[in-house]
Design a protein around this motif. Structure first.
Motif, mmCIF file in Angstrom:
data_model
loop_
_atom_site.group_PDB
_atom_site.id
_atom_site.type_symbol
_atom_site.label_atom_id
_atom_site.label_comp_id
_atom_site.label_asym_id
_atom_site.label_seq_id
_atom_site.Cartn_x
_atom_site.Cartn_y
_atom_site.Cartn_z
ATOM 1 N N ASP A 10 43.624 33.161 55.366
ATOM 2 C CA ASP A 10 42.861 32.820 54.243
ATOM 3 C C ASP A 10 42.913 31.265 54.178
ATOM 4 O OD1 ASP A 10 41.819 32.347 51.425
ATOM 5 O OD2 ASP A 10 42.113 34.468 51.395
ATOM 6 N N ILE A 15 45.601 31.212 47.483
ATOM 7 C CA ILE A 15 45.756 32.562 47.680
ATOM 8 C C ILE A 15 47.340 32.959 48.369
ATOM 9 C CG2 ILE A 15 45.023 34.577 48.968
ATOM 10 C CD1 ILE A 15 43.379 33.987 46.352
ATOM 11 N N ASP A 55 41.045 37.350 54.775
ATOM 12 C CA ASP A 55 39.861 36.869 54.002
ATOM 13 C C ASP A 55 38.603 37.064 54.886
ATOM 14 O OD1 ASP A 55 38.178 35.586 51.924
ATOM 15 O OD2 ASP A 55 38.586 33.642 52.882
ATOM 16 N N LEU A 84 40.884 40.959 52.359
ATOM 17 C CA LEU A 84 40.658 40.459 50.812
ATOM 18 C C LEU A 84 39.494 39.701 50.768
ATOM 19 C CD1 LEU A 84 44.082 38.305 51.124
ATOM 20 C CD2 LEU A 84 43.815 40.455 49.873
ATOM 21 N N ALA A 86 36.078 38.751 47.673
ATOM 22 C CA ALA A 86 35.494 38.766 46.371
ATOM 23 C C ALA A 86 34.277 39.543 45.993
ATOM 24 C CB ALA A 86 35.053 37.269 46.011
ATOM 25 N N THR A 106 40.291 43.616 46.616
ATOM 26 C CA THR A 106 39.480 42.690 45.780
ATOM 27 C C THR A 106 40.201 41.561 45.508
ATOM 28 O OG1 THR A 106 38.027 44.721 45.047
ATOM 29 C CG2 THR A 106 37.492 42.699 43.891
ATOM 30 N N LYS A 107 39.344 40.364 45.586
ATOM 31 C CA LYS A 107 40.091 39.127 44.749
ATOM 32 C C LYS A 107 39.345 39.125 43.668
ATOM 33 C CE LYS A 107 40.556 36.195 49.047
ATOM 34 N NZ LYS A 107 40.043 34.865 49.483
ATOM 35 N N PRO A 108 40.011 38.520 42.379
ATOM 36 C CA PRO A 108 41.606 38.348 42.231
ATOM 37 C C PRO A 108 42.236 39.441 42.303
ATOM 38 C CG PRO A 108 40.477 37.763 40.369
ATOM 39 C CD PRO A 108 39.305 38.319 41.000
ATOM 40 N N PHE A 109 43.382 39.481 43.006
ATOM 41 C CA PHE A 109 44.300 40.591 42.965
ATOM 42 C C PHE A 109 45.732 40.153 42.144
ATOM 43 C CE2 PHE A 109 45.153 37.697 46.827
ATOM 44 C CZ PHE A 109 46.621 37.564 46.719
#
Length: 126
Positions: A10, A15, A55, A84, A86, A106-109
């Protein structure tokens, strides 16, 4: 149970910190980090992690290109990859699963549930 080794690829340093705290506190897993697809690919070849958190949106080599490179390499093709992102729309998820992802987070996790999410996708016990 042997501690798992997770590679996080990422481009966002925050993160890395959040994920590392969650995985270390929740289950004591080792976390390796890379800030680009190219660096992540090299680290995956050298370290043979148990799983990769990847990511989707990164400069230069995005998550899908990184996954394709991992799948082409005999040393990394069997390592499960969880994306990961958004972007969590159903069309995005279908595209990621279609490319070979074992899961999509899903971000934010929530760092306190990250290990259990990974375990759930991969059928690991905590």
């Amino acid at each position: 149970m042997t501690a798992k080794k997770i590679l996080l690829i990422d481009d966002e340093p925050d993160i890395h910190k959040i994920a590392q705290i969650g995985l270390m506190l929740e289950c004591g897993w080792q976390m390796l980090t890379a800030t680009s697809g190219k660096a992540g690919l090299s680290l995956a070849i050298a370290e043979s992690p148990d799983a990769i958190l990847l990511d989707v949106m990164m400069p230069d080599m995005d998550g899908l290109a990184t996954l394709a490179a991992l799948q082409k390499n005999a040393k990394t093709r069997s390592i499960p990859v969880i994306f990961l992102t958004a972007k969590a729309q159903s069309a995005d998820r279908r595209r990621l699963y279609g490319a070979g992802a074992k899961g999509v987070i899903t971000k934010p996790f929530d760092p306190t549930t990250l290990a259990s999410q990974i375990s759930g996708y991969l059928g690991w016990s905590l």
